[in-house]
Scaffold this motif. Sequence first.
Motif, PDB file in Angstrom:
ATOM      1  N   ARG A   1     112.317  30.263  -4.680  1.00  0.00           N
ATOM      2  CA  ARG A   1     112.958  31.266  -5.542  1.00  0.00           C
ATOM      3  C   ARG A   1     113.297  30.600  -6.871  1.00  0.00           C
ATOM      4  NH1 ARG A   1     116.537  33.329  -0.516  1.00  0.00           N
ATOM      5  NH2 ARG A   1     114.921  34.615   0.425  1.00  0.00           N
ATOM      6  N   TRP A   2     112.254  30.386  -7.639  1.00  0.00           N
ATOM      7  CA  TRP A   2     112.351  29.565  -8.831  1.00  0.00           C
ATOM      8  C   TRP A   2     113.186  30.196  -9.937  1.00  0.00           C
ATOM      9  CZ3 TRP A   2     111.503  24.879  -7.766  1.00  0.00           C
ATOM     10  CH2 TRP A   2     110.595  24.542  -6.750  1.00  0.00           C
ATOM     11  N   LYS A   3     113.149  31.503 -10.092  1.00  0.00           N
ATOM     12  CA  LYS A   3     113.934  32.162 -11.136  1.00  0.00           C
ATOM     13  C   LYS A   3     115.429  31.977 -10.870  1.00  0.00           C
ATOM     14  CE  LYS A   3     113.658  34.552 -14.884  1.00  0.00           C
ATOM     15  NZ  LYS A   3     113.286  33.797 -16.075  1.00  0.00           N
ATOM     16  N   GLU A   4     115.848  32.143  -9.603  1.00  0.00           N
ATOM     17  CA  GLU A   4     117.252  31.948  -9.237  1.00  0.00           C
ATOM     18  C   GLU A   4     117.659  30.489  -9.417  1.00  0.00           C
ATOM     19  OE1 GLU A   4     114.973  33.475  -7.354  1.00  0.00           O
ATOM     20  OE2 GLU A   4     115.736  35.447  -6.779  1.00  0.00           O
ATOM     21  N   ALA A   5     116.759  29.571  -9.037  1.00  0.00           N
ATOM     22  CA  ALA A   5     117.040  28.141  -9.213  1.00  0.00           C
ATOM     23  C   ALA A   5     117.193  27.824 -10.699  1.00  0.00           C
ATOM     24  CB  ALA A   5     115.926  27.301  -8.598  1.00  0.00           C
ATOM     25  N   GLU A   6     116.303  28.360 -11.513  1.00  0.00           N
ATOM     26  CA  GLU A   6     116.384  28.139 -12.968  1.00  0.00           C
ATOM     27  C   GLU A   6     117.735  28.606 -13.501  1.00  0.00           C
ATOM     28  OE1 GLU A   6     114.598  29.880 -17.155  1.00  0.00           O
ATOM     29  OE2 GLU A   6     113.590  30.427 -15.288  1.00  0.00           O
ATOM     30  N   LYS A   7     118.134  29.790 -13.118  1.00  0.00           N
ATOM     31  CA  LYS A   7     119.415  30.344 -13.603  1.00  0.00           C
ATOM     32  C   LYS A   7     120.578  29.433 -13.237  1.00  0.00           C
ATOM     33  CE  LYS A   7     122.463  34.291 -13.069  1.00  0.00           C
ATOM     34  NZ  LYS A   7     122.755  35.481 -12.298  1.00  0.00           N
ATOM     35  N   LEU A   8     120.610  28.953 -11.995  1.00  0.00           N
ATOM     36  CA  LEU A   8     121.707  28.084 -11.565  1.00  0.00           C
ATOM     37  C   LEU A   8     121.666  26.720 -12.249  1.00  0.00           C
ATOM     38  CD1 LEU A   8     121.887  29.071  -7.819  1.00  0.00           C
ATOM     39  CD2 LEU A   8     123.729  29.282  -9.493  1.00  0.00           C
ATOM     40  N   PHE A   9     120.476  26.153 -12.411  1.00  0.00           N
ATOM     41  CA  PHE A   9     120.390  24.860 -13.106  1.00  0.00           C
ATOM     42  C   PHE A   9     120.833  24.999 -14.563  1.00  0.00           C
ATOM     43  CE2 PHE A   9     117.337  23.417  -9.707  1.00  0.00           C
ATOM     44  CZ  PHE A   9     118.158  22.410  -9.231  1.00  0.00           C
ATOM     45  N   ARG A  10     120.482  26.095 -15.214  1.00  0.00           N
ATOM     46  CA  ARG A  10     120.935  26.317 -16.593  1.00  0.00           C
ATOM     47  C   ARG A  10     122.465  26.434 -16.641  1.00  0.00           C
ATOM     48  NH1 ARG A  10     116.935  27.133 -20.236  1.00  0.00           N
ATOM     49  NH2 ARG A  10     114.937  27.910 -19.490  1.00  0.00           N
ATOM     50  N   GLN A  11     123.001  27.143 -15.679  1.00  0.00           N
ATOM     51  CA  GLN A  11     124.456  27.312 -15.588  1.00  0.00           C
ATOM     52  C   GLN A  11     125.147  25.966 -15.380  1.00  0.00           C
ATOM     53  OE1 GLN A  11     125.343  30.839 -13.262  1.00  0.00           O
ATOM     54  NE2 GLN A  11     127.090  29.782 -12.359  1.00  0.00           N
ATOM     55  N   LEU A  12     124.592  25.152 -14.497  1.00  0.00           N
ATOM     56  CA  LEU A  12     125.153  23.828 -14.245  1.00  0.00           C
ATOM     57  C   LEU A  12     125.118  22.957 -15.498  1.00  0.00           C
ATOM     58  CD1 LEU A  12     123.621  23.226 -10.732  1.00  0.00           C
ATOM     59  CD2 LEU A  12     126.065  23.067 -11.265  1.00  0.00           C
ATOM     60  N   LEU A  13     124.026  23.037 -16.234  1.00  0.00           N
ATOM     61  CA  LEU A  13     123.891  22.213 -17.435  1.00  0.00           C
ATOM     62  C   LEU A  13     124.907  22.577 -18.513  1.00  0.00           C
ATOM     63  CD1 LEU A  13     120.024  21.887 -17.610  1.00  0.00           C
ATOM     64  CD2 LEU A  13     121.666  19.988 -17.548  1.00  0.00           C
ATOM     65  N   LYS A  14     125.370  23.802 -18.520  1.00  0.00           N
ATOM     66  CA  LYS A  14     126.375  24.213 -19.513  1.00  0.00           C
ATOM     67  C   LYS A  14     127.690  23.463 -19.320  1.00  0.00           C
ATOM     68  CE  LYS A  14     124.620  28.821 -20.422  1.00  0.00           C
ATOM     69  NZ  LYS A  14     124.855  30.260 -20.248  1.00  0.00           N
ATOM     70  N   SER A  15     128.035  23.189 -18.060  1.00  0.00           N
ATOM     71  CA  SER A  15     129.320  22.533 -17.800  1.00  0.00           C
ATOM     72  C   SER A  15     129.185  21.064 -17.407  1.00  0.00           C
ATOM     73  CB  SER A  15     130.083  23.281 -16.706  1.00  0.00           C
ATOM     74  OG  SER A  15     129.312  23.343 -15.528  1.00  0.00           O
ATOM     75  N   HIS A  16     128.020  20.660 -16.913  1.00  0.00           N
ATOM     76  CA  HIS A  16     127.786  19.279 -16.473  1.00  0.00           C
ATOM     77  C   HIS A  16     126.384  18.865 -16.918  1.00  0.00           C
ATOM     78  CE1 HIS A  16     130.854  20.712 -13.642  1.00  0.00           C
ATOM     79  NE2 HIS A  16     131.246  19.470 -13.592  1.00  0.00           N
ATOM     80  N   SER A  17     126.288  18.222 -18.037  1.00  0.00           N
ATOM     81  CA  SER A  17     124.978  17.835 -18.561  1.00  0.00           C
ATOM     82  C   SER A  17     124.475  16.600 -17.821  1.00  0.00           C
ATOM     83  CB  SER A  17     125.080  17.567 -20.064  1.00  0.00           C
ATOM     84  OG  SER A  17     123.799  17.273 -20.564  1.00  0.00           O
ATOM     85  N   GLU A  18     123.979  16.825 -16.630  1.00  0.00           N
ATOM     86  CA  GLU A  18     123.502  15.735 -15.778  1.00  0.00           C
ATOM     87  C   GLU A  18     121.977  15.727 -15.733  1.00  0.00           C
ATOM     88  OE1 GLU A  18     125.342  13.465 -14.242  1.00  0.00           O
ATOM     89  OE2 GLU A  18     127.240  14.327 -14.906  1.00  0.00           O
ATOM     90  N   PRO A  19     121.356  14.559 -15.791  1.00  0.00           N
ATOM     91  CA  PRO A  19     119.888  14.496 -15.758  1.00  0.00           C
ATOM     92  C   PRO A  19     119.280  15.167 -14.525  1.00  0.00           C
ATOM     93  CG  PRO A  19     120.784  12.357 -16.355  1.00  0.00           C
ATOM     94  CD  PRO A  19     121.943  13.235 -15.967  1.00  0.00           C
ATOM     95  N   GLN A  20     119.941  15.064 -13.365  1.00  0.00           N
ATOM     96  CA  GLN A  20     119.353  15.661 -12.162  1.00  0.00           C
ATOM     97  C   GLN A  20     119.273  17.179 -12.262  1.00  0.00           C
ATOM     98  OE1 GLN A  20     122.309  13.990 -12.054  1.00  0.00           O
ATOM     99  NE2 GLN A  20     123.753  15.018 -10.712  1.00  0.00           N
ATOM    100  N   TYR A  21     120.218  17.794 -12.977  1.00  0.00           N
ATOM    101  CA  TYR A  21     120.148  19.242 -13.179  1.00  0.00           C
ATOM    102  C   TYR A  21     119.009  19.584 -14.135  1.00  0.00           C
ATOM    103  CZ  TYR A  21     124.863  19.072 -11.174  1.00  0.00           C
ATOM    104  OH  TYR A  21     125.953  18.846 -10.373  1.00  0.00           O
ATOM    105  N   ARG A  22     118.815  18.744 -15.135  1.00  0.00           N
ATOM    106  CA  ARG A  22     117.732  18.953 -16.087  1.00  0.00           C
ATOM    107  C   ARG A  22     116.377  18.776 -15.381  1.00  0.00           C
ATOM    108  NH1 ARG A  22     118.626  20.056 -20.825  1.00  0.00           N
ATOM    109  NH2 ARG A  22     120.662  19.080 -21.040  1.00  0.00           N
ATOM    110  N   ILE A  23     116.280  17.823 -14.474  1.00  0.00           N
ATOM    111  CA  ILE A  23     115.049  17.625 -13.702  1.00  0.00           C
ATOM    112  C   ILE A  23     114.780  18.849 -12.829  1.00  0.00           C
ATOM    113  CG2 ILE A  23     113.983  16.245 -11.869  1.00  0.00           C
ATOM    114  CD1 ILE A  23     115.606  13.828 -13.050  1.00  0.00           C
ATOM    115  N   GLY A  24     115.822  19.363 -12.195  1.00  0.00           N
ATOM    116  CA  GLY A  24     115.671  20.580 -11.388  1.00  0.00           C
ATOM    117  C   GLY A  24     115.221  21.758 -12.223  1.00  0.00           C
ATOM    118  N   LEU A  25     115.810  21.904 -13.402  1.00  0.00           N
ATOM    119  CA  LEU A  25     115.411  22.982 -14.310  1.00  0.00           C
ATOM    120  C   LEU A  25     113.954  22.816 -14.727  1.00  0.00           C
ATOM    121  CD1 LEU A  25     115.924  25.426 -16.120  1.00  0.00           C
ATOM    122  CD2 LEU A  25     116.914  23.846 -17.819  1.00  0.00           C
TER     123      LEU A  25
END
Length: 175
Positions: free
Chosen positions: A93-117
């Motif tokens: 469910r890539w669209k949902e994953a994208e949305k959550l990774f973008r949301q995470l990056l707004k508050s926690h700019s972590e490389p692992q979230y960027r890799i997931g995105l």
Amino acid sequence: QPGFQGLSRLAALREYRGDLAGALEAMSQARSDAARTLPKATLAWTEVRVGSLQLARCDAPKAREAYDRALALMPAYFFAEEHLAEWHAAQGRWKEAEKLFRQLLKSHSEPQYRIGLAEALRQQRNPGESRQETEKAIADLRQSTRDGAQDSFRPLALLLLERKETAAEGLLWAG
């Protein structure tokens, strides 16, 4: 010792030994103790751990329920959102994953979230933006290593090894 701390450590020990059923049992007991005596934040953490164990046991629906309980206790709890993003990715469910990774990056700019995105974007056939996010993750990981973080070596090496033009540098970080 009985109680939350002892039970959560027992769950971790059992998980490391490969006893997922025993780990889930201990973490479920820790969750019950946390519900009676500890703050909501701790209870939300236990729900994420229960979900992680459920997922390790290949029970995706129960894992999702646990992540949802954590978010009901603490909306926008980054640890639950992180696991839920990974859960969506594992389900394709890539669209949902994208949305959550973008949301995470707004508050926690972590490389692992960027890799997931980047992976979510790649899976949705968006190679340009995926590459941009990968480049940002590589830059962040390089900076982390310059700052002395040793936990960045492996993800940096893996990202660099994916491309011919950076494979030699990836081998240096892998060594």
